[in-house]
Structure formats: C-alpha cells, structure tokens
Write a protein that holds these residues in place. Structure first.
Motif, PDB file in Angstrom:
ATOM      1  N   ILE A 235     -52.373  31.784  22.169  1.00  0.00           N
ATOM      2  CA  ILE A 235     -51.582  31.627  23.392  1.00  0.00           C
ATOM      3  C   ILE A 235     -50.117  31.954  23.118  1.00  0.00           C
ATOM      4  N   CYS A 236     -49.601  31.498  21.968  1.00  0.00           N
ATOM      5  CA  CYS A 236     -48.205  31.777  21.610  1.00  0.00           C
ATOM      6  C   CYS A 236     -47.982  33.270  21.390  1.00  0.00           C
TER       7      CYS A 236
ATOM      8  N   LEU B 131     -49.743  35.777  22.756  1.00  0.00           N
ATOM      9  CA  LEU B 131     -49.802  36.434  24.063  1.00  0.00           C
ATOM     10  C   LEU B 131     -48.533  36.174  24.871  1.00  0.00           C
ATOM     11  N   THR B 132     -47.983  34.971  24.740  1.00  0.00           N
ATOM     12  CA  THR B 132     -46.733  34.649  25.421  1.00  0.00           C
ATOM     13  C   THR B 132     -45.602  35.541  24.937  1.00  0.00           C
ATOM     14  N   ALA B 133     -45.529  35.729  23.620  1.00  0.00           N
ATOM     15  CA  ALA B 133     -44.491  36.588  23.043  1.00  0.00           C
ATOM     16  C   ALA B 133     -44.674  38.039  23.481  1.00  0.00           C
ATOM     17  N   LEU B 134     -45.933  38.500  23.548  1.00  0.00           N
ATOM     18  CA  LEU B 134     -46.190  39.880  23.960  1.00  0.00           C
ATOM     19  C   LEU B 134     -45.846  40.086  25.432  1.00  0.00           C
ATOM     20  N   LEU B 135     -46.161  39.109  26.269  1.00  0.00           N
ATOM     21  CA  LEU B 135     -45.782  39.199  27.688  1.00  0.00           C
ATOM     22  C   LEU B 135     -44.268  39.280  27.832  1.00  0.00           C
ATOM     23  N   HIS B 136     -43.582  38.498  27.036  1.00  0.00           N
ATOM     24  CA  HIS B 136     -42.114  38.511  27.040  1.00  0.00           C
ATOM     25  C   HIS B 136     -41.590  39.904  26.711  1.00  0.00           C
ATOM     26  N   GLU B 137     -42.122  40.501  25.668  1.00  0.00           N
ATOM     27  CA  GLU B 137     -41.667  41.835  25.269  1.00  0.00           C
ATOM     28  C   GLU B 137     -42.063  42.898  26.279  1.00  0.00           C
ATOM     29  N   CYS B 138     -43.186  42.695  26.962  1.00  0.00           N
ATOM     30  CA  CYS B 138     -43.600  43.644  28.006  1.00  0.00           C
ATOM     31  C   CYS B 138     -42.577  43.707  29.131  1.00  0.00           C
TER      32      CYS B 138
ATOM     33  N   ALA C 206     -45.781  26.900  26.144  1.00  0.00           N
ATOM     34  CA  ALA C 206     -45.394  28.054  25.328  1.00  0.00           C
ATOM     35  C   ALA C 206     -44.378  28.923  26.059  1.00  0.00           C
ATOM     36  N   ASN C 207     -44.591  29.148  27.355  1.00  0.00           N
ATOM     37  CA  ASN C 207     -43.670  29.984  28.118  1.00  0.00           C
ATOM     38  C   ASN C 207     -42.341  29.277  28.366  1.00  0.00           C
ATOM     39  N   THR C 208     -42.388  27.950  28.552  1.00  0.00           N
ATOM     40  CA  THR C 208     -41.149  27.192  28.720  1.00  0.00           C
ATOM     41  C   THR C 208     -40.301  27.263  27.450  1.00  0.00           C
ATOM     42  N   ALA C 209     -40.961  27.093  26.296  1.00  0.00           N
ATOM     43  CA  ALA C 209     -40.247  27.166  25.019  1.00  0.00           C
ATOM     44  C   ALA C 209     -39.667  28.557  24.797  1.00  0.00           C
ATOM     45  N   MET C 210     -40.459  29.595  25.096  1.00  0.00           N
ATOM     46  CA  MET C 210     -39.985  30.969  24.928  1.00  0.00           C
ATOM     47  C   MET C 210     -38.793  31.250  25.835  1.00  0.00           C
ATOM     48  N   LEU C 211     -38.841  30.749  27.051  1.00  0.00           N
ATOM     49  CA  LEU C 211     -37.751  30.938  28.008  1.00  0.00           C
ATOM     50  C   LEU C 211     -36.485  30.238  27.533  1.00  0.00           C
ATOM     51  N   ALA C 212     -36.609  28.964  27.134  1.00  0.00           N
ATOM     52  CA  ALA C 212     -35.443  28.181  26.728  1.00  0.00           C
ATOM     53  C   ALA C 212     -34.789  28.750  25.474  1.00  0.00           C
ATOM     54  N   VAL C 213     -35.606  29.107  24.489  1.00  0.00           N
ATOM     55  CA  VAL C 213     -35.072  29.617  23.218  1.00  0.00           C
ATOM     56  C   VAL C 213     -34.344  30.939  23.428  1.00  0.00           C
TER      57      VAL C 213
END
Length: 265
Positions: free
Chosen positions: A27-28, A30-37, A112-119
C-alpha cells in the motif's frame, strides 16, 4: 519510463513479507507511485517527461530538473503529487461516509496518503513543499541564495527530527528521514527531458480533432489538447490568414522553442 530499484527497497519488501507486513508495504509503495504519477502527468502536460522512477526504502522519486519552466508552473508541478494524495484521502473519507463498512479495508490507504501528503508539504528540499517555497523565494532572491536557504531549512528540519527522536519518540524512521533530507539537499537532480513527440506512431488509427487557437496562443496552450487517443490538427490566424499545422509540425517546431513561445512567431 524506466524503474530503478534500490537494494534496500527490495530488502525492505522481503523483510515485510517475513514479518507479515507485506500488505502495508505494498500500500505504501502504491501510494508513493500515485504521488509520482501526479508529477509525471503535469510534466507531460507541459511537454516534458521524467526518464525514470527510483524506488527507494523511504518512497519513490521522479524528481526532475525544471530549468526553463516558469515559477507558476513549477509550483503546480511540485504540488501535483500531494494533490493526488489529498484526492485519495477525500475519496476514502467519502467511502466511509456512505459505506462505513469500507473503513476496515481503506484505513491503511488513508493513513499512508495522509502521511505522504503531510511529509511532502514540509518546506525542505527536495520535498514538494521545499520546491514550492524555492519558487517563491526565486522571485526576489538569486538562485544560489535560494539553494542556501533551502539547505538551511532542510538542516533545521533534520535537527528537529533528531531532537524529536531523542526526547519524544524513539522511532528509527525519524533518524533515517533526517539523514535523507541532509543527503538529498546536496544531491544533483535528475534531468527533465523534452518528450519526443515526433516518434509517436499510429497503430490502430486515431480520431482527428481540430483545435482553433488564436494568434497569441503558445506551445503550452496547444499541448493541453494533445493526447494519445486523438490526432490533433491546429488552426490559428496569423497575419490575417488561417494557418493549419498538424501534430508532427507542432512537435518539430517545439524542439527549437520554449513552451511559452507563441506558435505564430
């Protein structure tokens, strides 16, 4: 698009599988890949591409050099990734509201998406927040001074993470992230390459789409209408005459121009 796998990324995946945390790990990732997309999609709308995505133990990276792109577009490019994570969070919240039973299946996705967004919104280079702040500083500071300011901010946040680990939360991730910020602040960026549109081939046929542009339209304006599904023919007035150019002609002209140049010039 090429993918580069860091050895520690693969090792972390194996460790997650051994300790029963493989679903969270995936999940983490895929979250990172969505972010980069999000970054890659917006870069594509500007006529640029990233050559590869690097998958590392702390996430994914498709960071590119944006020299030549105006500050406004660079800010949008930086925030495109966090925007994707924010949309996923909103989608999860909507599912919980209408279908509460889905909470058990999507709470990790939301976290996972909340953490990616905040960081990524932290004002530290090379995070997206740092890139947006860099663009704002570049409006009134020289480029070298902007880099110094961003490195100082990265240092302050890194020290703060170390202090947080020492006195509040004994989580080794904080130390790893602090080291990542310090190392990345002094690492050269990848290269943002111009998409080679002239190499596109028509395999199964494409619907023709006519687009009317005015004489002041730029290459950036035209690129908004380009997609794989349709073949664009652009019509615009130049010197009182109606001119017509096809995709290939537009892309060949673009090789020697900035995306902000007017097509009619």
């Amino acid at each position: 698009m090429k993918f580069r796998f860091h050895p520690l990324f693969l090792a972390l995946g194996v460790a997650s599988a051994c300790f029963g945390a493989l679903p969270v790990y995936l999940i983490c990732v895929l979250t990172a890949l969505l972010h980069e997309c999000g970054h890659i999609f917006y870069a594509g709308r500007l006529g640029f591409k990233c050559e590869k995505i690097s998958l590392m133990p702390y996430g994914a990276s498709a960071v590119c050099d944006t020299d030549g792109i105006r500050a406004r577009d660079e800010i949008f490019l930086a925030l495109a990734g966090p925007l994707v994570n924010a949309l996923v969070c909103v989608l999860c919240a909507g599912l919980w509201w209408f279908f509460p039973v889905t909470y058990a299946y999507t709470d990790t996705v939301f976290s996972a998406n909340t953490a990616m967004l905040a960081v990524n919104l932290l004002p530290a280079y090379p995070l997206d927040g740092g890139r947006a702040v860099s663009c704002l500083f570049s409006l009134f500071l020289p480029k070298k001074k902007v880099k110094i300011v961003l490195r100082v901010l990265s240092g302050i946040i890194s020290v703060s993470l170390v202090l947080l680990f020492t006195f509040v939360l004994r989580n080794i991730t904080l130390l790893i992230f602090a080291v990542f910020l310090l190392v990345s602040a002094f690492t050269r960026e990848g290269v943002l390459s111009r998409i080679d549109y002239t190499s596109k081939k028509i395999k199964r046929g494409r619907e023709i789409k006519h687009v009317m542009l005015n004489k002041d339209s730029t290459y950036k304006d035209a690129l908004r209408y380009v997609n794989e599904g349709k073949y664009c023919i652009f019509d615009f007035f130049s010197d009182g005459m109606l001119d017509e150019i096809c995709e290939e002609e537009l892309f060949e002209m673009l090789q020697n121009h900035s995306i902000y140049d007017k097509i009619s010039e």
